[in-house]
Design a protein around this motif. Sequence first.
Motif, mmCIF file in Angstrom:
data_model
loop_
_atom_site.group_PDB
_atom_site.id
_atom_site.type_symbol
_atom_site.label_atom_id
_atom_site.label_comp_id
_atom_site.label_asym_id
_atom_site.label_seq_id
_atom_site.Cartn_x
_atom_site.Cartn_y
_atom_site.Cartn_z
ATOM 1 N N ILE A 285 0.613 10.150 -2.287
ATOM 2 C CA ILE A 285 -0.051 11.015 -1.147
ATOM 3 C C ILE A 285 0.729 10.938 -0.084
ATOM 4 N N SER A 286 0.977 11.623 1.114
ATOM 5 C CA SER A 286 1.691 11.926 1.956
ATOM 6 C C SER A 286 0.744 11.606 3.209
ATOM 7 N N ASN B 204 -0.568 10.930 6.361
ATOM 8 C CA ASN B 204 -1.324 12.302 6.956
ATOM 9 C C ASN B 204 -2.144 11.348 8.128
ATOM 10 N N ILE B 205 -3.312 12.588 8.727
ATOM 11 C CA ILE B 205 -4.341 11.526 9.550
ATOM 12 C C ILE B 205 -5.711 10.725 8.530
ATOM 13 N N MET B 206 -5.902 11.538 7.573
ATOM 14 C CA MET B 206 -6.567 10.941 6.983
ATOM 15 C C MET B 206 -6.145 9.721 6.107
ATOM 16 N N SER B 207 -4.967 9.817 5.332
ATOM 17 C CA SER B 207 -4.737 8.512 4.766
ATOM 18 C C SER B 207 -4.488 7.516 6.277
ATOM 19 N N THR C 20 -6.700 5.607 -0.320
ATOM 20 C CA THR C 20 -6.224 4.570 1.300
ATOM 21 C C THR C 20 -6.450 3.153 1.292
ATOM 22 N N VAL C 21 -7.480 3.196 1.027
ATOM 23 C CA VAL C 21 -8.264 2.104 1.701
ATOM 24 C C VAL C 21 -7.850 1.516 0.514
ATOM 25 N N THR D 152 0.539 -1.325 -0.436
ATOM 26 C CA THR D 152 0.462 -0.456 0.087
ATOM 27 C C THR D 152 0.841 1.236 -0.197
ATOM 28 N N PHE D 153 2.359 1.317 0.690
ATOM 29 C CA PHE D 153 2.623 2.594 0.807
ATOM 30 C C PHE D 153 3.600 2.946 -0.646
ATOM 31 N N PHE D 154 3.524 1.478 -0.820
ATOM 32 C CA PHE D 154 4.192 2.070 -2.888
ATOM 33 C C PHE D 154 2.819 2.061 -2.988
#
Length: 429
Positions: free
Chosen positions: A169-170, A172-175, A253-254, A160-162
């Motif tokens: 996408i950094s 952050n709180i939302m990601s 992210t989801v 997922t990080f890749f």
Amino acid sequence: RDLHLSLRRQRQMCIRDRFKGVDEINEIIVAQRNGVPIYLDDLGIVRSGYKERKVITRINGEESVEIAIFKAAAANTVTAATLVRSRLGALEKEYAGKKDPLRFEVVFDQSRFIENSIEEVLKTAAVGGILAVVVLFLFLRSIKGTLIIALSIPISIVATFFLMYGADISLNIMSLGGLALGIGMLVDNSIVVLEAIHRYQVKGYKPGEAARLGASEVGQAVVASTLTTVCVFTPIVFVEGIAGQLFADEALTVTFSLVASLLVAITFIPMLASLSPAIGTNLPTITPKKEYKDFFLVRPYAWILRQVLRRRLISLALALALFAVALGLFGSLGAELNPEISQGEFFVDLQLPPGTPVEQTAQRLEGVEALIEKEQRVDRYYTIVGSGNQTGVSAVEEREHIGQILINLAPGILREKEMEVLELSLIHI
């Protein structure tokens, strides 16, 4: 010729962009009348001195000098704040051995709230992953089977990080919130695939053949179930306005985590299951009488289900009543953009009648500072007199009758305690 020399000298001073002394400032030509230059000293007196004090700043009651540092528009807040703190530490070491050492106190740091929020989300995600593994073990009752599925969590997160990096996408709180939300769903596909492989192992198939048949049997269903969930989150990316800006990172992210878990379930899980004949042999055999009797939630659920089926009209009426109550409560919930957030700091503003000198305003604030000093729940307080700014940095417009105190609470103080400190300060004013 004198005019030519004066203009030439003024042009040189403009190029240098600074003056060597007051005399050069006096020689500035501000206008010409009938070819006669008018110098600045013809209009007034220019002298070197000190500006009258308009702003007073104190940290914990001690005089201080405020330095406000702003990041560039495209810069990262956390990175910029880290670099600034590093530079401040180097400056303190540089001036530590001198006669007047420098001491820096960071009174307002926007990155601190971001870092704390990200740390809390990471802790929550870690706890959620551990609890998911524990629940898996209670259901599977197999250490090897649990380890296989548990490995799918970190692998899916790394994948997922890749994908997040590719989509810019950094963290952050939302990601991270989306990642924490997706952790609970990461193991769903792996459980389905491993269970299908286990059934073929019980039938006597070799590990490699069981992995191939099991993954092929449920592969289409797993893909379909994952895509239905992805279809729920993906449209949020295309929402316009502030809602799209807030939830786009979370939705992506989801989506990325679900896609990664799908790839892991249909590739990595079958590969591990085919390595050893012992994998999955300790899982409970699929015999409904034995398996469901052993499960501790089956009896209460079976009893409730029987009661509902026997009293269908009562059950339907009860469900409709609960639905009506929920609709009634919906109207009283209220609506707001974001929930109230406690950052462990707040402002106390003081405004005296216009025309009050800055010294008198500072004296009034000393009484509030004396009250705050007695509060053990206060870690640091920063006072600025002559500026009523809501960001903790000097305002452009200086007003001597306005003062402000930024109060930083000690770590771990709850929001209710924060309000008590605020009420005490306001009562004193």
